[in-house]
Motif scaffolding. Structure first.
Motif, mmCIF file in Angstrom:
data_model
loop_
_atom_site.group_PDB
_atom_site.id
_atom_site.type_symbol
_atom_site.label_atom_id
_atom_site.label_comp_id
_atom_site.label_asym_id
_atom_site.label_seq_id
_atom_site.Cartn_x
_atom_site.Cartn_y
_atom_site.Cartn_z
ATOM 1 N N THR A 1 -11.415 2.335 -11.949
ATOM 2 C CA THR A 1 -10.821 3.467 -11.253
ATOM 3 C C THR A 1 -10.354 4.486 -12.282
ATOM 4 O OG1 THR A 1 -10.068 2.084 -9.410
ATOM 5 C CG2 THR A 1 -9.007 4.238 -9.677
ATOM 6 N N VAL A 2 -10.845 5.702 -12.149
ATOM 7 C CA VAL A 2 -10.434 6.800 -13.014
ATOM 8 C C VAL A 2 -9.526 7.717 -12.200
ATOM 9 C CG1 VAL A 2 -11.187 8.767 -14.396
ATOM 10 C CG2 VAL A 2 -12.559 6.685 -14.346
ATOM 11 N N SER A 3 -8.320 7.917 -12.679
ATOM 12 C CA SER A 3 -7.335 8.753 -11.977
ATOM 13 C C SER A 3 -7.162 10.083 -12.708
ATOM 14 C CB SER A 3 -5.984 8.035 -11.888
ATOM 15 O OG SER A 3 -6.114 6.826 -11.161
ATOM 16 N N LEU A 4 -7.213 11.165 -11.946
ATOM 17 C CA LEU A 4 -7.050 12.507 -12.509
ATOM 18 C C LEU A 4 -5.849 13.169 -11.853
ATOM 19 C CD1 LEU A 4 -10.414 12.063 -11.765
ATOM 20 C CD2 LEU A 4 -10.429 13.752 -13.601
ATOM 21 N N LYS A 5 -5.059 13.875 -12.667
ATOM 22 C CA LYS A 5 -3.812 14.465 -12.177
ATOM 23 C C LYS A 5 -3.810 15.964 -12.424
ATOM 24 C CE LYS A 5 1.136 13.383 -12.161
ATOM 25 N NZ LYS A 5 2.175 12.487 -12.715
ATOM 26 N N LEU B 1 0.826 -1.187 0.000
ATOM 27 C CA LEU B 1 0.000 0.000 0.000
ATOM 28 C C LEU B 1 0.873 1.254 0.000
ATOM 29 C CD1 LEU B 1 -2.952 1.022 0.222
ATOM 30 C CD2 LEU B 1 -2.621 1.094 2.697
ATOM 31 N N ASP B 2 0.590 2.160 -0.916
ATOM 32 C CA ASP B 2 1.340 3.401 -0.981
ATOM 33 C C ASP B 2 1.125 4.183 0.315
ATOM 34 O OD1 ASP B 2 2.425 5.857 -1.492
ATOM 35 O OD2 ASP B 2 1.452 6.131 -3.426
ATOM 36 N N PRO B 3 2.202 4.431 1.066
ATOM 37 C CA PRO B 3 2.040 5.130 2.347
ATOM 38 C C PRO B 3 1.538 6.557 2.176
ATOM 39 C CG PRO B 3 4.363 4.957 1.763
ATOM 40 C CD PRO B 3 3.612 4.108 0.788
ATOM 41 N N THR C 1 -9.536 8.079 -3.364
ATOM 42 C CA THR C 1 -8.255 8.198 -2.667
ATOM 43 C C THR C 1 -7.399 9.233 -3.377
ATOM 44 O OG1 THR C 1 -7.269 6.409 -3.981
ATOM 45 C CG2 THR C 1 -8.259 5.801 -1.855
ATOM 46 N N LYS C 2 -6.333 9.646 -2.704
ATOM 47 C CA LYS C 2 -5.442 10.637 -3.292
ATOM 48 C C LYS C 2 -4.003 10.306 -2.955
ATOM 49 C CE LYS C 2 -4.525 15.635 -3.455
ATOM 50 N NZ LYS C 2 -4.901 16.972 -2.919
ATOM 51 N N ASN C 3 -3.129 10.280 -3.982
ATOM 52 C CA ASN C 3 -1.679 10.246 -3.806
ATOM 53 C C ASN C 3 -1.108 11.303 -4.757
ATOM 54 O OD1 ASN C 3 -2.066 8.586 -6.192
ATOM 55 N ND2 ASN C 3 -2.208 6.830 -4.807
ATOM 56 N N ASP C 4 -0.443 10.885 -5.818
ATOM 57 C CA ASP C 4 -0.054 11.888 -6.814
ATOM 58 C C ASP C 4 -1.194 12.171 -7.775
ATOM 59 O OD1 ASP C 4 0.164 9.312 -7.855
ATOM 60 O OD2 ASP C 4 1.613 9.935 -9.368
ATOM 61 N N THR C 5 -2.259 11.366 -7.692
ATOM 62 C CA THR C 5 -3.475 11.575 -8.464
ATOM 63 C C THR C 5 -4.674 11.436 -7.533
ATOM 64 O OG1 THR C 5 -3.589 9.216 -9.036
ATOM 65 C CG2 THR C 5 -2.474 10.666 -10.615
ATOM 66 N N VAL C 6 -5.807 11.948 -7.969
ATOM 67 C CA VAL C 6 -7.068 11.669 -7.285
ATOM 68 C C VAL C 6 -7.703 10.497 -8.007
ATOM 69 C CG1 VAL C 6 -9.369 12.515 -6.721
ATOM 70 C CG2 VAL C 6 -7.409 14.032 -6.497
ATOM 71 N N ASN C 7 -8.001 9.437 -7.263
ATOM 72 C CA ASN C 7 -8.470 8.186 -7.861
ATOM 73 C C ASN C 7 -9.928 7.939 -7.467
ATOM 74 O OD1 ASN C 7 -5.589 7.580 -8.564
ATOM 75 N ND2 ASN C 7 -5.443 7.471 -6.337
ATOM 76 N N LEU D 1 -10.276 9.725 0.745
ATOM 77 C CA LEU D 1 -11.065 10.950 0.705
ATOM 78 C C LEU D 1 -12.540 10.649 0.951
ATOM 79 C CD1 LEU D 1 -9.521 12.640 -2.474
ATOM 80 C CD2 LEU D 1 -8.889 13.023 -0.080
ATOM 81 N N LYS D 2 -13.242 11.599 1.526
ATOM 82 C CA LYS D 2 -14.684 11.456 1.727
ATOM 83 C C LYS D 2 -15.405 11.649 0.401
ATOM 84 C CE LYS D 2 -14.721 13.059 6.537
ATOM 85 N NZ LYS D 2 -15.259 14.069 7.490
ATOM 86 N N LEU D 3 -16.483 10.894 0.217
ATOM 87 C CA LEU D 3 -17.208 10.976 -1.045
ATOM 88 C C LEU D 3 -17.861 12.335 -1.250
ATOM 89 C CD1 LEU D 3 -18.879 7.463 -1.364
ATOM 90 C CD2 LEU D 3 -16.638 8.230 -2.119
ATOM 91 N N ASP D 4 -18.187 13.028 -0.152
ATOM 92 C CA ASP D 4 -18.829 14.329 -0.284
ATOM 93 C C ASP D 4 -17.819 15.476 -0.336
ATOM 94 O OD1 ASP D 4 -17.992 14.257 2.319
ATOM 95 O OD2 ASP D 4 -19.930 14.747 3.221
ATOM 96 N N ASP D 5 -16.533 15.136 -0.409
ATOM 97 C CA ASP D 5 -15.497 16.157 -0.562
ATOM 98 C C ASP D 5 -15.765 16.964 -1.836
ATOM 99 O OD1 ASP D 5 -12.449 16.896 0.234
ATOM 100 O OD2 ASP D 5 -12.664 16.824 -1.939
ATOM 101 N N ASP D 6 -15.630 18.281 -1.752
ATOM 102 C CA ASP D 6 -15.960 19.142 -2.894
ATOM 103 C C ASP D 6 -15.147 18.791 -4.133
ATOM 104 O OD1 ASP D 6 -17.812 20.496 -1.407
ATOM 105 O OD2 ASP D 6 -16.512 22.190 -0.924
ATOM 106 N N LEU D 7 -13.840 18.537 -3.955
ATOM 107 C CA LEU D 7 -12.996 18.196 -5.097
ATOM 108 C C LEU D 7 -13.418 16.870 -5.702
ATOM 109 C CD1 LEU D 7 -10.545 18.672 -6.920
ATOM 110 C CD2 LEU D 7 -9.129 17.551 -5.180
#
Length: 244
Positions: free
Chosen positions: A227-231, A39-41, A179-185, A46-52
């Motif tokens: 899973t769709v990842s946006l950067k 697992l990437d540390p 989730t979020k690391n270098d991308t929002v997934n 992220l919460k599903l209702d997060d604005d982003l």
């Protein structure tokens, strides 16, 4: 001696049960530890209702789901026809010149629209475009285009026809996790269906094979996930990066 053996038997059974549970616990721990190691540390849930999250999820269209369900793509190998199709949603009638059943779009207009859809950092080679079939969305009209690139005029030229309902296949999808690391997934559940009163749930986007028929879409399950990842691009905005 016989009585002594009888008294030991329940004790041995208890010890055996305890040992079995300890063994099961060790196996579970090792499996969990293996997952934790991979697992990437830096991954944050992220919460599903997060604005982003909600904003980025609103960018994912039914057409995206249909394309992404067919295979894993990255921003570098999205089909050229899809670059045009999605980019066309950012065009206006001023970007397109119609004459009879022919259509002309300048390179600058096409490039600007594609970068509005996929970000300013996208790299693509579209000047060698050779008879690509795609769709153009303009003023609530959906046009089927057959385009070529003309190097002399630096225009995309071709023919078009209006299509009222290109497909009876519909898409239902919902956000399952983020989730979020270098991308929002964005983890998205989806299924394909057709019908108005009763609904045929399809096995894939072609809808040639029906899995089940339900009277309400609430009875259908989001069996498929992607899973769709946006950067974040150089302009500070998140755009599609990859899907899996």
């Amino acid at each position: 001696m016989k009585n002594s053996r009888n008294r030991l038997t329940p004790f041995l059974v208890i010890v055996l049960i305890v040992l079995v549970w300890v063994l099961i616990g060790l196996v579970i721990y090792k499996l969990m530890a293996k997952d934790i190691i991979h697992l990437d540390p830096n991954t944050k849930k992220l919460k599903l209702d997060d604005d982003l999250v909600q904003e980025l999820y609103s960018y994912v269209t039914d057409d995206d789901i249909i394309l992404y369900s067919s295979k894993d793509y990255t921003i570098d190998d999205i089909p050229l026809s899809y670059l045009i199709s999605k980019g066309s949603k950012f065009m206006t009638i001023e970007d397109v010149y119609f004459e009879s059943n022919k259509v002309t779009i300048s390179y600058d207009s096409m490039d600007s629209a594609i970068k509005m859809a996929f970000g300013p950092d996208i790299k693509y080679e579209i000047t060698s475009l050779d008879e690509v079939l795609t769709y153009l969305e303009l003023n609530d009209h959906r046009l089927a285009l057959k385009l070529d690139y003309d190097a002399d005029s630096e225009n995309y030229v071709g023919t078009y026809r209006e299509v009222s309902n290109p497909s009876e296949v519909k898409v239902a999808h919902k956000l399952l996790g983020a989730t979020k690391n270098d991308t929002v997934n964005l983890e998205i559940g989806y299924f394909f269906y057709k019908g108005e009163d009763s609904y045929q749930i399809c096995k894939d986007a072609s809808c040639k094979s029906v899995k089940e028929t339900v009277t309400s879409l609430d009875d259908a399950k989001y069996d498929n996930t992607l899973t769709v990842s946006l950067k974040k691009a150089s302009d500070g905005v998140y755009y599609y990066y990859k899907n899996s």
